[in-house]
Write an enzyme that holds these catalytic residues in place. Sequence first.
Site, mmCIF file in Angstrom:
data_model
loop_
_atom_site.group_PDB
_atom_site.id
_atom_site.type_symbol
_atom_site.label_atom_id
_atom_site.label_comp_id
_atom_site.label_asym_id
_atom_site.label_seq_id
_atom_site.Cartn_x
_atom_site.Cartn_y
_atom_site.Cartn_z
ATOM 1 C CE1 TYR A 1 16.897 79.318 53.657
ATOM 2 C CE2 TYR A 1 18.214 77.314 53.846
ATOM 3 C CZ TYR A 1 16.982 77.934 53.787
ATOM 4 O OH TYR A 1 15.834 77.184 53.860
ATOM 5 C CE LYS B 1 13.955 74.523 55.204
ATOM 6 N NZ LYS B 1 12.551 74.059 55.386
#
Length: 256
Positions: free
Chosen positions: A157, A164
């Site tokens: 990720y 995020k």
Amino acid sequence: MERILEGKTGIVFGVANKRSLAWACAQSLAGAGMRLALTYMGERMGKTVKELAGELPGALALPCDVTRPETIDEVFATLREEFGGLDTVVHAIAFAKREELEGDFYHTSKEGYMLAHEVSAYSLTAIARRALPLMEGRQGTMVTLTYIGGLRVVPNYNIMGIAKAALEASVRYLAHDLGPRGIRVNAISAGPVRTLASSGVSGFTRILDHIAEHAPLRRNITAEEVGDACLFLAGPHSRGITGSTRYVDAGYNIMG
């Protein structure tokens, strides 16, 4: 569905296709009576999103590239003309280069780092600033989409996890600043769902399998569950909630 948002207006940024979480949010909001505008990135997605907008009563489909501020200005000029005011903003925009979503994080390029933050995190602040004049005094709501990869390490990720984390911090600061103006700001941390965006993460199928095996509900979530959580955060039943990240992940976030 009870039409608890009848007479309200909203905009959903980042609709890609029928499988996107943004579209699930739009369906839930429209089903509760909200009139919506949907944004899309690029003409390639434009045809699809215009067709989706045609399925919602009175919906608009507007182009928006958040790396070009003038296009955000154009969106809000149209909203002012067409809607007059605005009650809900759904921010479902995220992007990182595919090559940054595999291998070791320390190989992330400066260009890739900055681009992921501009599109995935800063865009919420840029949108909020422009939305404020249309939302102030209407008890409005802003909802963004995040992922547990901003809190914990999820293999591959990488830069999206860092972006995020910045997005979730932005939610808290915006909630503080906009609360006195009657605007709530929250995030939904959704479990993994097969979407156009998730397909770019290397090893995504393994993540789905892991969640289904280890989450308390022993399954993955659906896009519709995310949409209904968005409806909750946009509606009157969540009127005392702001600055929070609400998990819709079959309970996976509680696991050690």
